[in-house]
Motif scaffolding. Structure first.
Motif, mmCIF file in Angstrom:
data_model
loop_
_atom_site.group_PDB
_atom_site.id
_atom_site.type_symbol
_atom_site.label_atom_id
_atom_site.label_comp_id
_atom_site.label_asym_id
_atom_site.label_seq_id
_atom_site.Cartn_x
_atom_site.Cartn_y
_atom_site.Cartn_z
ATOM 1 N N VAL A 76 -95.766 26.171 -7.996
ATOM 2 C CA VAL A 76 -96.085 26.115 -9.419
ATOM 3 C C VAL A 76 -96.989 27.287 -9.774
ATOM 4 C CG1 VAL A 76 -95.863 23.606 -9.630
ATOM 5 C CG2 VAL A 76 -98.101 24.603 -9.109
ATOM 6 N N LYS A 77 -97.012 27.593 -11.074
ATOM 7 C CA LYS A 77 -97.926 28.581 -11.634
ATOM 8 C C LYS A 77 -98.565 27.930 -12.853
ATOM 9 C CE LYS A 77 -94.935 32.430 -10.332
ATOM 10 N NZ LYS A 77 -94.174 33.597 -10.824
ATOM 11 N N VAL A 78 -99.903 27.980 -12.924
ATOM 12 C CA VAL A 78 -100.634 27.358 -14.022
ATOM 13 C C VAL A 78 -101.536 28.403 -14.666
ATOM 14 C CG1 VAL A 78 -102.202 25.504 -14.705
ATOM 15 C CG2 VAL A 78 -100.665 25.178 -12.750
ATOM 16 N N TYR A 79 -101.508 28.475 -15.994
ATOM 17 C CA TYR A 79 -102.415 29.348 -16.740
ATOM 18 C C TYR A 79 -103.338 28.435 -17.533
ATOM 19 C CZ TYR A 79 -103.692 33.945 -18.565
ATOM 20 O OH TYR A 79 -104.358 35.116 -18.848
ATOM 21 N N TRP A 80 -104.626 28.403 -17.136
ATOM 22 C CA TRP A 80 -105.600 27.493 -17.723
ATOM 23 C C TRP A 80 -106.136 28.005 -19.052
ATOM 24 C CZ3 TRP A 80 -105.519 22.955 -15.584
ATOM 25 C CH2 TRP A 80 -105.164 22.833 -14.230
ATOM 26 N N PHE A 81 -106.466 27.072 -19.935
ATOM 27 C CA PHE A 81 -107.087 27.353 -21.228
ATOM 28 C C PHE A 81 -108.593 27.169 -21.081
ATOM 29 C CE2 PHE A 81 -108.524 25.484 -25.377
ATOM 30 C CZ PHE A 81 -108.399 26.644 -26.124
ATOM 31 N N ASP A 82 -109.380 28.102 -21.633
ATOM 32 C CA ASP A 82 -110.841 28.033 -21.595
ATOM 33 C C ASP A 82 -111.366 28.698 -22.858
ATOM 34 O OD1 ASP A 82 -113.597 28.666 -21.195
ATOM 35 O OD2 ASP A 82 -113.313 28.616 -19.031
ATOM 36 N N HIS A 87 -102.454 26.415 -20.828
ATOM 37 C CA HIS A 87 -101.595 27.241 -21.679
ATOM 38 C C HIS A 87 -100.126 27.058 -21.287
ATOM 39 C CE1 HIS A 87 -104.039 29.809 -24.239
ATOM 40 N NE2 HIS A 87 -104.895 29.998 -23.258
ATOM 41 N N GLU A 88 -99.845 27.317 -20.003
ATOM 42 C CA GLU A 88 -98.473 27.271 -19.493
ATOM 43 C C GLU A 88 -98.468 26.704 -18.080
ATOM 44 O OE1 GLU A 88 -95.315 28.401 -20.887
ATOM 45 O OE2 GLU A 88 -96.520 28.291 -22.696
ATOM 46 N N TRP A 89 -97.393 25.985 -17.760
ATOM 47 C CA TRP A 89 -97.180 25.459 -16.414
ATOM 48 C C TRP A 89 -95.724 25.730 -16.054
ATOM 49 C CZ3 TRP A 89 -96.509 19.601 -15.096
ATOM 50 C CH2 TRP A 89 -96.296 19.451 -13.732
ATOM 51 N N LYS A 90 -95.531 26.582 -15.032
ATOM 52 C CA LYS A 90 -94.189 26.924 -14.555
ATOM 53 C C LYS A 90 -93.956 26.303 -13.181
ATOM 54 C CE LYS A 90 -94.073 31.458 -16.809
ATOM 55 N NZ LYS A 90 -93.830 32.894 -16.616
ATOM 56 N N VAL A 91 -92.729 25.861 -12.961
ATOM 57 C CA VAL A 91 -92.316 25.319 -11.676
ATOM 58 C C VAL A 91 -91.405 26.337 -10.998
ATOM 59 C CG1 VAL A 91 -91.045 23.459 -10.535
ATOM 60 C CG2 VAL A 91 -92.512 22.951 -12.496
ATOM 61 N N VAL A 92 -91.657 26.559 -9.702
ATOM 62 C CA VAL A 92 -90.847 27.493 -8.914
ATOM 63 C C VAL A 92 -89.856 26.672 -8.108
ATOM 64 C CG1 VAL A 92 -90.872 29.312 -7.164
ATOM 65 C CG2 VAL A 92 -92.796 29.098 -8.784
ATOM 66 N N GLU A 93 -88.581 26.839 -8.413
ATOM 67 C CA GLU A 93 -87.549 26.088 -7.697
ATOM 68 C C GLU A 93 -87.271 26.705 -6.339
ATOM 69 O OE1 GLU A 93 -84.053 25.090 -9.911
ATOM 70 O OE2 GLU A 93 -85.211 24.575 -11.707
ATOM 71 N N GLN A 125 -96.784 15.909 -16.719
ATOM 72 C CA GLN A 125 -95.679 15.660 -15.798
ATOM 73 C C GLN A 125 -94.412 16.320 -16.298
ATOM 74 O OE1 GLN A 125 -95.321 11.515 -14.633
ATOM 75 N NE2 GLN A 125 -93.098 11.623 -14.870
ATOM 76 N N TYR A 126 -93.643 16.857 -15.356
ATOM 77 C CA TYR A 126 -92.278 17.295 -15.631
ATOM 78 C C TYR A 126 -91.351 16.276 -14.982
ATOM 79 C CZ TYR A 126 -93.491 22.021 -17.224
ATOM 80 O OH TYR A 126 -93.968 23.089 -17.933
ATOM 81 N N THR A 127 -90.289 15.903 -15.690
ATOM 82 C CA THR A 127 -89.306 14.970 -15.158
ATOM 83 C C THR A 127 -87.919 15.570 -15.329
ATOM 84 O OG1 THR A 127 -90.718 13.119 -15.801
ATOM 85 C CG2 THR A 127 -88.410 12.614 -15.331
ATOM 86 N N TRP A 128 -87.115 15.490 -14.276
ATOM 87 C CA TRP A 128 -85.739 15.995 -14.316
ATOM 88 C C TRP A 128 -84.759 14.823 -14.273
ATOM 89 C CZ3 TRP A 128 -89.544 18.226 -11.254
ATOM 90 C CH2 TRP A 128 -89.895 19.531 -11.582
ATOM 91 N N THR A 129 -83.581 15.021 -14.833
ATOM 92 C CA THR A 129 -82.561 13.974 -14.822
ATOM 93 C C THR A 129 -81.841 13.885 -13.469
ATOM 94 O OG1 THR A 129 -80.969 15.511 -15.780
ATOM 95 C CG2 THR A 129 -82.160 14.060 -17.301
ATOM 96 N N ALA A 130 -81.895 14.966 -12.702
ATOM 97 C CA ALA A 130 -81.289 14.993 -11.364
ATOM 98 C C ALA A 130 -82.320 15.539 -10.381
ATOM 99 C CB ALA A 130 -80.042 15.877 -11.367
#
Length: 130
Positions: free
Chosen positions: A48-54, A121-127, A36-41
């Motif tokens: 989103v962009k997800v790069y899976w580990f295998d 590996h990585e999880w990016k959120v697209v605003e 989970q990502y949580t923001w204060t505001a």
């Protein structure tokens, strides 16, 4: 397993790369897990962009059986609205666009394959810039 690794900005060369930090659920197998990502505001997001580990061939992590994305709306979690497929392909960014939402948290829920763990590996959120 270092959960902060999914947001360290280090892009993998492939899904099997063993970085210093990533989020995996080994030794669990066949379970439902989440990050989970949580923001204060409240933040407007649209993808989103997800790069899976295998680590096939040397370990017990495989691509997940499935995954979904939810956003927090007050005290409830709701599924994002999308017509796109929730893909889990190796060696690439798995991108998902959805109807923009304004939220204080996003949750990526993962269903592990019956006999395998999974990892990210990585999880990016697209605003949403609008």
């Amino acid at each position: 397993c270092q959960p902060w690794g999914i947001n360290d900005g280090i892009e993998p060369k492939n899904s099997g790369e063993q970085p210093a930090a990533l989020r995996h659920w080994w030794p669990r197998a066949g379970t439902s897990e989440w990050v989970q990502y949580t923001w204060t505001a409240p933040t407007a997001v649209k993808g989103v962009k997800v790069y899976w580990f295998d680590d096939t061939g040397r370990g017990a992590c495989r691509l997940p059986e499935s995954w979904k994305l939810e956003y927090r709306d007050g005290d409830a979690w709701k599924a994002v609205e999308t017509t796109a497929r929730f893909e889990a392909k190796p060696d690439a960014w798995n991108e998902l666009s959805f109807k923009p939402v304004t939220t204080t948290a996003l949750r990526l829920s993962v269903q592990l394959q019956p006999k395998w763990a999974a990892g990210i590996h990585e999880w990016k959120v697209v605003e949403d810039d609008e």
